[in-house]
Design a protein around this motif. Structure first.
Motif, PDB file in Angstrom:
ATOM      1  N   MET A   1       7.576 -37.367 -25.370  1.00 43.98           N
ATOM      2  CA  MET A   1       7.043 -36.699 -26.554  1.00 43.98           C
ATOM      3  C   MET A   1       5.772 -37.376 -26.998  1.00 43.98           C
ATOM      4  SD  MET A   1       9.548 -37.882 -29.580  1.00 43.98           S
ATOM      5  CE  MET A   1       9.174 -39.116 -30.727  1.00 43.98           C
ATOM      6  N   SER A   2       4.968 -36.618 -27.705  1.00 42.87           N
ATOM      7  CA  SER A   2       3.760 -37.262 -28.193  1.00 42.87           C
ATOM      8  C   SER A   2       4.143 -38.055 -29.427  1.00 42.87           C
ATOM      9  CB  SER A   2       2.688 -36.232 -28.529  1.00 42.87           C
ATOM     10  OG  SER A   2       3.079 -35.411 -29.596  1.00 42.87           O
ATOM     11  N   LYS A   3       3.382 -39.097 -29.713  1.00 45.18           N
ATOM     12  CA  LYS A   3       3.626 -39.872 -30.921  1.00 45.18           C
ATOM     13  C   LYS A   3       3.530 -38.892 -32.075  1.00 45.18           C
ATOM     14  CE  LYS A   3       3.549 -43.963 -28.806  1.00 45.18           C
ATOM     15  NZ  LYS A   3       4.509 -45.058 -28.937  1.00 45.18           N
ATOM     16  N   GLY A 181       6.110 -26.970 -26.476  1.00 46.72           N
ATOM     17  CA  GLY A 181       5.559 -27.776 -27.572  1.00 46.72           C
ATOM     18  C   GLY A 181       4.737 -26.940 -28.537  1.00 46.72           C
ATOM     19  N   SER A 182       3.861 -27.640 -29.256  1.00 50.34           N
ATOM     20  CA  SER A 182       3.075 -26.990 -30.304  1.00 50.34           C
ATOM     21  C   SER A 182       2.168 -25.886 -29.736  1.00 50.34           C
ATOM     22  CB  SER A 182       2.244 -28.033 -31.042  1.00 50.34           C
ATOM     23  OG  SER A 182       1.535 -28.815 -30.114  1.00 50.34           O
ATOM     24  N   TYR A 183       1.793 -26.019 -28.468  1.00 47.96           N
ATOM     25  CA  TYR A 183       0.949 -24.986 -27.840  1.00 47.96           C
ATOM     26  C   TYR A 183       1.686 -23.638 -27.829  1.00 47.96           C
ATOM     27  CZ  TYR A 183      -1.513 -22.459 -24.117  1.00 47.96           C
ATOM     28  OH  TYR A 183      -2.189 -21.511 -23.384  1.00 47.96           O
ATOM     29  N   SER A 190      -3.145 -29.453 -30.093  1.00 50.59           N
ATOM     30  CA  SER A 190      -1.870 -30.108 -29.778  1.00 50.59           C
ATOM     31  C   SER A 190      -2.090 -31.578 -29.460  1.00 50.59           C
ATOM     32  CB  SER A 190      -1.217 -29.454 -28.556  1.00 50.59           C
ATOM     33  OG  SER A 190      -0.886 -28.112 -28.834  1.00 50.59           O
ATOM     34  N   GLY A 191      -1.006 -32.340 -29.585  1.00 45.98           N
ATOM     35  CA  GLY A 191      -1.080 -33.771 -29.294  1.00 45.98           C
ATOM     36  C   GLY A 191      -1.011 -34.069 -27.805  1.00 45.98           C
ATOM     37  N   ASP A 192      -0.288 -33.246 -27.070  1.00 43.64           N
ATOM     38  CA  ASP A 192      -0.151 -33.456 -25.632  1.00 43.64           C
ATOM     39  C   ASP A 192       0.223 -32.119 -24.992  1.00 43.64           C
ATOM     40  OD1 ASP A 192       2.461 -33.044 -26.389  1.00 43.64           O
ATOM     41  OD2 ASP A 192       3.258 -34.862 -25.487  1.00 43.64           O
TER      42      ASP A 192
END
Ligand code: 8DG
Ligand code: CA
Ligand code: CA
Length: 336
Positions: A1-3, A181-183, A190-192
């Motif tokens: 996961m991304s931070k 994820g957020s995408y 997004s973070g990653d």
């Protein structure tokens, strides 16, 4: 996961409250290592973020789910003084700020950060002077410390997606790939990049050997490396790759995770890795109330014995919502 990062403040009438709650959450996770408090602050922040109006007092906040006395008091203190003593104290504490900083490096978790700080390693330059204490993953995290903190514009992920699909389908047209994820929740950045991969030959019940399973993922990683999309590997197991990708040679380095999922568990995995994490918790709780156990692998009814039964057949995300009688939410409605 991304931070984990603060949700974006777009349209959030309470973003200043959310900012301090998320900072407190991170302190609990990284420094105190109190995951319950971390979850409580995250939940409160997400509830406040989705309010259609500005919250004017602690009392008003307390009427919302997930906000109790303590958080209400912090909201009042913040409204009255413009700051929080607790956060001031944290900012003035050398050990806390050092641990928080080090946990921002990919691969350095709270325990490792504490261990380093106890040895007097408290800054990025200290890390650079003590590389022998770091794992391969942590070294790459250090190398890309600044770049990994930048958010990735949606348009860039769209282009990465096209390239991934092109390379992977040329390798074997039966692979299926979804960026979650957020995408997938429609965020503008997004973070990653969270990729889920499956292949019809790989299911939770087919007796595929560990090496065959690993081969499915490794073949993909090899192809992406050859195409200069994957530029570094943080870790590579049978079912999970963590690494770095670049859209083009001169693009920024981005964190890329690829998980290879059994074909029959694909929809539960997509649901889980689309998130948000707060949405997942809400949906899992609803499933429990309806007599089911939902996780990233499957949905199972809880039998009269109280034990979970066999996984239910799931052919789409909608199926999961239907079974537990939860109104369907599109990915972009899961941003909570
Ligand atoms: P971001 O990367 O743009 O910051 O946001 P994100 O895509 O929502 O977060 P993420 O950290 O990359 O996690 C992706 C999804 O995985 C998340 O939306 C929901 C699911 N997830 C949880 N809890 C956890 C967890 O503890 N670890 C991991 N790896 N994923 C989690 O619900
Ligand atoms: Ca991730
Ligand atoms: Ca993500």
């Amino acid at each position: 996961m991304s931070k984990r990062k603060a949700p974006s403040s777009d349209g959030n009438h309470n973003s200043d409250f959310c900012d301090f709650l998320i900072e407190l959450a991170d302190f609990e996770k990284n420094v105190s290592r109190n995951i319950h408090k971390y979850n409580a602050y995250r939940k409160a922040a997400s509830v406040l973020a989705t309010q259609p109006k500005r919250i004017e007092s602690g009392d008003e906040a307390k009427k919302l789910p997930g906000i109790g006395d303590k958080i209400a008091k912090k909201i009042d203190e913040y409204l009255q003084t413009g700051k929080l003593r607790k956060l001031d104290n944290i900012h003035n504490d050398d050990t806390s700020t050092a641990i928080s900083l080090l946990t921002r490096v990919s691969g350095i978790g709270p325990a490792k950060a504490k261990e380093l700080v106890d040895q007097g390693i408290k800054s990025i330059s200290d890390l650079n002077a003590n590389k022998s204490k770091l794992s391969h993953h942590q070294l790459i995290g250090l190398k890309y410390f600044e770049e990994f903190e930048l958010s990735i514009p949606r348009s860039e992920i769209e282009q990465v997606e096209l390239k991934l699909k092109k390379e992977i389908s040329a390798l074997d047209s039966q692979y299926v790939l979804t960026i979650c994820g957020s995408y997938r929740r429609g965020k503008t950045s997004s973070g990653d990049i969270d990729v889920l991969l499956t292949h019809p030959s790989y299911t939770s019940t087919t007796l595929i050997s560990k090496s065959e399973k690993g081969t499915l993922l490794k073949k993909v990683v090899n192809v992406l490396q050859a195409a200069d999309i994957v530029t570094e590997t943080l870790s590579l197991g049978d079912t999970k790759f963590m690494g770095v990708c670049k859209l083009t040679k001169n693009s920024k380095a981005r964190r890329l995770d690829i998980r290879c999922i059994p074909h029959d568990q694909y929809h539960c995995a997509i649901l889980y890795f689309t998130g948000s994490d707060v949405f997942n918790k809400t949906m899992r709780k609803h499933a429990n109330e309806k007599g089911f156990i939902l996780n990233e692998y499957c949905l199972r009814p809880i039998g009269s014995t109280g034990l979970p039964g066999e996984p239910l057949p799931v052919a789409s995300e909608e199926d999961i919502f239907d079974y537990i009688d939860f109104p369907f939410k599109t990915p972009s409605q899961r941003n909570m």
